[in-house]
Design a protein around this motif. Structure first.
Motif, PDB file in Angstrom:
ATOM      1  N   ALA A  28       4.025 -11.289 -12.548  1.00  0.00           N
ATOM      2  CA  ALA A  28       4.135 -10.546 -11.298  1.00  0.00           C
ATOM      3  C   ALA A  28       4.233  -9.060 -11.613  1.00  0.00           C
ATOM      4  O   ALA A  28       5.192  -8.608 -12.241  1.00  0.00           O
ATOM      5  CB  ALA A  28       5.366 -11.010 -10.517  1.00  0.00           C
ATOM      6  N   PHE A  29       3.232  -8.302 -11.188  1.00  0.00           N
ATOM      7  CA  PHE A  29       3.214  -6.857 -11.394  1.00  0.00           C
ATOM      8  C   PHE A  29       4.049  -6.227 -10.279  1.00  0.00           C
ATOM      9  O   PHE A  29       3.694  -6.315  -9.115  1.00  0.00           O
ATOM     10  CB  PHE A  29       1.774  -6.347 -11.344  1.00  0.00           C
ATOM     11  CG  PHE A  29       1.570  -4.969 -11.933  1.00  0.00           C
ATOM     12  CD1 PHE A  29       2.227  -3.866 -11.413  1.00  0.00           C
ATOM     13  CD2 PHE A  29       0.696  -4.775 -12.990  1.00  0.00           C
ATOM     14  CE1 PHE A  29       2.038  -2.602 -11.945  1.00  0.00           C
ATOM     15  CE2 PHE A  29       0.497  -3.514 -13.535  1.00  0.00           C
ATOM     16  CZ  PHE A  29       1.164  -2.417 -13.006  1.00  0.00           C
ATOM     17  N   VAL A  30       5.156  -5.594 -10.648  1.00  0.00           N
ATOM     18  CA  VAL A  30       6.083  -5.047  -9.650  1.00  0.00           C
ATOM     19  C   VAL A  30       6.493  -3.626 -10.031  1.00  0.00           C
ATOM     20  O   VAL A  30       6.361  -3.209 -11.179  1.00  0.00           O
ATOM     21  CB  VAL A  30       7.356  -5.916  -9.523  1.00  0.00           C
ATOM     22  CG1 VAL A  30       7.010  -7.350  -9.176  1.00  0.00           C
ATOM     23  CG2 VAL A  30       8.186  -5.871 -10.807  1.00  0.00           C
ATOM     24  N   ARG A  31       6.993  -2.906  -9.042  1.00  0.00           N
ATOM     25  CA  ARG A  31       7.605  -1.601  -9.297  1.00  0.00           C
ATOM     26  C   ARG A  31       9.099  -1.792  -9.569  1.00  0.00           C
ATOM     27  O   ARG A  31       9.711  -2.723  -9.053  1.00  0.00           O
ATOM     28  CB  ARG A  31       7.411  -0.686  -8.092  1.00  0.00           C
ATOM     29  CG  ARG A  31       5.983  -0.272  -7.830  1.00  0.00           C
ATOM     30  CD  ARG A  31       5.865   0.415  -6.483  1.00  0.00           C
ATOM     31  NE  ARG A  31       6.224  -0.495  -5.396  1.00  0.00           N
ATOM     32  CZ  ARG A  31       6.467  -0.100  -4.158  1.00  0.00           C
ATOM     33  NH1 ARG A  31       6.432   1.167  -3.845  1.00  0.00           N
ATOM     34  NH2 ARG A  31       6.767  -0.984  -3.224  1.00  0.00           N
ATOM     35  N   LEU A  32       9.664  -0.874 -10.339  1.00  0.00           N
ATOM     36  CA  LEU A  32      11.093  -0.963 -10.656  1.00  0.00           C
ATOM     37  C   LEU A  32      11.938  -0.870  -9.385  1.00  0.00           C
ATOM     38  O   LEU A  32      13.001  -1.488  -9.288  1.00  0.00           O
ATOM     39  CB  LEU A  32      11.476   0.157 -11.627  1.00  0.00           C
ATOM     40  CG  LEU A  32      12.912   0.152 -12.141  1.00  0.00           C
ATOM     41  CD1 LEU A  32      13.218  -1.138 -12.898  1.00  0.00           C
ATOM     42  CD2 LEU A  32      13.152   1.366 -13.041  1.00  0.00           C
ATOM     43  N   SER A  33      11.464  -0.146  -8.398  1.00  0.00           N
ATOM     44  CA  SER A  33      12.230   0.058  -7.168  1.00  0.00           C
ATOM     45  C   SER A  33      12.129  -1.105  -6.188  1.00  0.00           C
ATOM     46  O   SER A  33      12.837  -1.128  -5.180  1.00  0.00           O
ATOM     47  CB  SER A  33      11.747   1.332  -6.460  1.00  0.00           C
ATOM     48  OG  SER A  33      10.362   1.229  -6.135  1.00  0.00           O
TER      49      SER A  33
END
Length: 292
Positions: A28-33
């Protein structure tokens, strides 16, 4: 291993959940925020990165068999709708990815010049088709989950706000069905190197939406229907202060001004190819916000 971009979005989250429910290896490609704890708890491999960084895309695509590009544009369609997808396609080629699923948008091929997002997605479609990759392009109508906040407000107030022509039609798609189709596209031979219009089984007029809400919550609707010209006036005023925001409103203006619905033949092709019976908007909303 599947790579899902936009994994914490309304569609991407559903894709990851369905993949993990079937015990499929999923990155799952996610942003840290973003809120990705639930995806991690389900066993997804969490890749924290920035789709605006080609280096992150390169790392995320290593050891991947299938890519499902389901991320949105945020406030930067140039970087996310266009450039990130081009980089994903290039990395898919470099890593011998078996299949690439691209979530486009219904009507992307109509030449709507006012929408940067539509133009970006159309150029990505062309690039993907000519890439040599095995691909499936899905062109959904509006996502059913986007109506959940409107339904909840209607439940509390009885008010439904709808801008523009109420006879305009759409084929709002169950976001759960779209997730199912995106995953199945990687395995179904008849879906390979194909473009599908994706919508719900009903061609709904905008005036039908508050009627559905009325049935769900057993209350009469108060429909507020400002003309599209009012939106145009407000947009022009905003443009004097913030030209960039004026441009970004072009996609919303496009969606408000035109019809986005699937023909019965397109729905039949979709259901036949994916062996699925598309869920109606009313059924979707009843599951999520309807009264028991």
């Amino acid at each position: 291993m599947y790579l899902v971009t936009g994994a914490t979005g309304s569609l991407g989250r559903r894709i990851v959940k369905q993949l993990r429910s079937d015990d499929q290896l999923t990155r799952a490609f996610v942003r840290l925020s973003s809120k990705f704890g639930e995806l991690s708890d389900r066993g997804a491999d969490i890749f924290i990165g920035d789709l605006k960084q080609e280096r992150d895309i390169e790392k995320a695509c290593r050891d991947i068999n299938y890519i499902i590009s389901s991320h949105g544009s945020g406030n930067d369609p140039q970087a996310l709708d266009y450039r990130a997808n081009i980089d994903l396609i290039d990395q898919a080629i470099a890593n011998n990815v078996e299949h690439f699923v691209f979530i486009s948008v219904l009507g992307v091929d109509r030449g709507y010049e006012d929408s940067v997002t539509f133009k970006a997605k159309r150029e990505v479609e062309k690039y993907l088709i000519n890439s040599g990759l095995s691909y499936t392009i899905l062109r959904p109508s509006g996502f059913a989950n986007n109506l959940i906040p409107l339904a909840e407000r209607f439940r509390d107030t009885g008010i439904y706000l709808s801008i523009g022509e109420q006879k305009n039609r759409s084929s709002i798609v169950s976001t759960d069905d779209l997730a199912t189709i995106a995953i199945a596209s990687c395995q179904i031979e008849a879906a390979k190197n194909q473009i599908f219009a994706v919508g719900g089984p009903d061609s709904l007029k905008r005036e039908d939406i508050p009627r559905i809400f009325s049935r769900l919550f057993d209350r009469e609707p108060i429909v507020i229907n400002p003309p599209l010209q009012l939106f145009d006036g407000l947009r022009a005023g905003v443009g004097l202060i913030n030209p960039q925001l004026n441009k970004s409103l072009g996609t919303l203006r496009t969606l408000l001004a035109h019809e986005f619905y699937c023909t019965p033949e397109e729905i039949f092709r979709l259901e036949s190819t994916f062996a699925i019976e598309m869920e109606s908007l009313e059924s979707f909303l009843r599951r999520y916000v309807g009264q028991s």
